[in-house]
Motif scaffolding. Structure first.
Motif, PDB file in Angstrom:
ATOM      1  N   CYS A  24      52.522  53.876  16.480  1.00 20.30           N
ATOM      2  CA  CYS A  24      52.574  52.855  15.423  1.00 20.30           C
ATOM      3  C   CYS A  24      53.945  52.187  15.451  1.00 20.30           C
ATOM      4  N   ARG A  50      47.636  56.202  12.533  1.00 20.98           N
ATOM      5  CA  ARG A  50      47.318  55.085  13.405  1.00 20.98           C
ATOM      6  C   ARG A  50      46.165  54.247  12.832  1.00 20.98           C
ATOM      7  N   TYR A  56      47.639  52.240  10.068  1.00 30.23           N
ATOM      8  CA  TYR A  56      48.531  51.230  10.654  1.00 30.23           C
ATOM      9  C   TYR A  56      47.726  50.045  11.166  1.00 30.23           C
ATOM     10  N   GLU A  57      46.621  50.348  11.850  1.00 25.87           N
ATOM     11  CA  GLU A  57      45.779  49.269  12.385  1.00 25.87           C
ATOM     12  C   GLU A  57      45.111  48.487  11.256  1.00 25.87           C
TER      13      GLU A  57
END
Ligand SMILES: [Zn+2]
Ligand SMILES: [Zn+2]
Ligand SMILES: [Zn+2]
Ligand SMILES: [Zn+2]
Lengths: 225, 225
Positions: free
Chosen positions: B74, B35, B38-39
């Motif tokens: 995600c 995550r 992904y961010e």
């Protein structure tokens, strides 16, 4: 054209009498076969030995018999033992090197073969190279893939190989590199980049033999097989 | 510049907490780590799972947990399972593919690794490719040596791979191919010769990562890792 060394690989590790009745299996047949090739112009003999059932062998006594017969009947021929792995116990592949042949084959990496993974663990490669150095045997580096040249380079960096190795590119083994002219150029360029002083040869397997020999001669190879 | 896919390989098969305390081992840590990436812009996650003692695992339940968590946290990320062999039983390497990740890694040849021969027997490769086809999973072909591209070509010739494979060149693994720009060009040229429509990426191991990424971007890679 420069003179080239003509190598004869009398037996190899794969063919059997059922494939070709002329394949020499027992030491006296191997000596006889080498003598025929010697009289036809071969100056280097690449030797595999076999058990009586034709399977691959590492028996030092067999290697000794062939070496002795070949040296007697073919004065001046270069004797090269195979340390190749097909069908042989890895621990025994270098067990005949104490007989001090002039040369021995040395594979420097792993690759897929027709029915097996041809395993040349880095520690085994270094052990074999060390024995060749100890016994004053000139290796012929067997290249089945690009990384194998870098394996040879690492041996040289460790002092286990000199800066003028003799290198053979082997092409057309199923599941390894195909016999393609473009691939020979890639391997040859890389070899010269890593070892500017190397000598080299190329071998095409089976039906690729004559074609690879032609490509090698066109590029000034030092030897053919 | 074209857009590129940024891959995050959150765990890999080698590093342990003692090497880097940030290495995510358990599924919740792996989801959390994905995550974060992904961010920060990653759109593909390459997943290895581990046992509680940090050793490599093939446990489908772990793969399932990570996939589920990643898909939830995600949205839209491409999920790629590793079928890589380091520390895993060959028979279990494809045992999680029934979970239908979007992609899975697929090695197509054998090569020396730091302490082992990385064995990818031709029959195993074909079996894994067959499962990926069966489950509609897109392979990422892992190339550690030149012959591995020809291994991929043979898969395509047998109908086990399409003509537009996604190919990753892996460089800088000790005893395989070093991270050298010249070698990347050789591999890339050969890939385009064999698969003119391929997409590609390149990964440098450890300290080579940023350098290989730079070479890949300069050559118009479709993805980086
Ligand atoms: Zn041989
Ligand atoms: Zn260099
Ligand atoms: Zn991986
Ligand atoms: Zn071609």
């Amino acid at each position: 054209m420069n003179p080239v060394v003509i190598t004869v690989a009398i037996t190899g590790s794969v063919p059997r009498k059922k494939d070709n009745p002329a394949v020499p299996i027992l030491p006296p047949e191997q000596v006889e076969s080498t003598r025929d090739a010697y009289e036809a112009g071969a100056t280097l003999v690449h030797i595999h030995v076999r058990n009586n059932d034709e399977s691959s062998s590492s028996d030092p006594e067999r290697f000794r018999q062939v070496q002795e017969g070949v040296r007697r009947h073919c004065p001046g021929i270069i004797v090269q033992f195979s340390t190749g792995g097909r069908g042989r116990d890895p621990a025994l592949r270098s067990s005949s090197l104490y007989l001090r042949p002039d040369m021995a084959s040395l594979s420097t990496g792993s690759v897929n073969f027709p029915t097996i993974v041809y395993e040349n663990h880095t520690t085994l490669v270094e052990e074999m190279a060390g024995k060749m150095k100890e016994f004053g045997i000139r290796p012929e580096i067997e290249i089945f893939d690009l990384s194998h040249l870098h394996g040879a380079r690492r041996l040289a960096n460790k002092g286990l190989l000199d800066e003028r190795p003799h290198i053979q590119f082997v092409m057309g083994v199923q599941n390894a590199l195909p016999a393609e002219e473009r691939l020979l150029d890639i391997l040859l360029n890389e070899a010269k980049h890593l070892f500017p002083a190397c000598t080299w040869t190329a071998a095409g397997i089976g039906r690729h033999q004559a074609q690879v020999m032609e490509w090698a001669l066109a590029r000034g190879a030092d030897a053919v097989r």
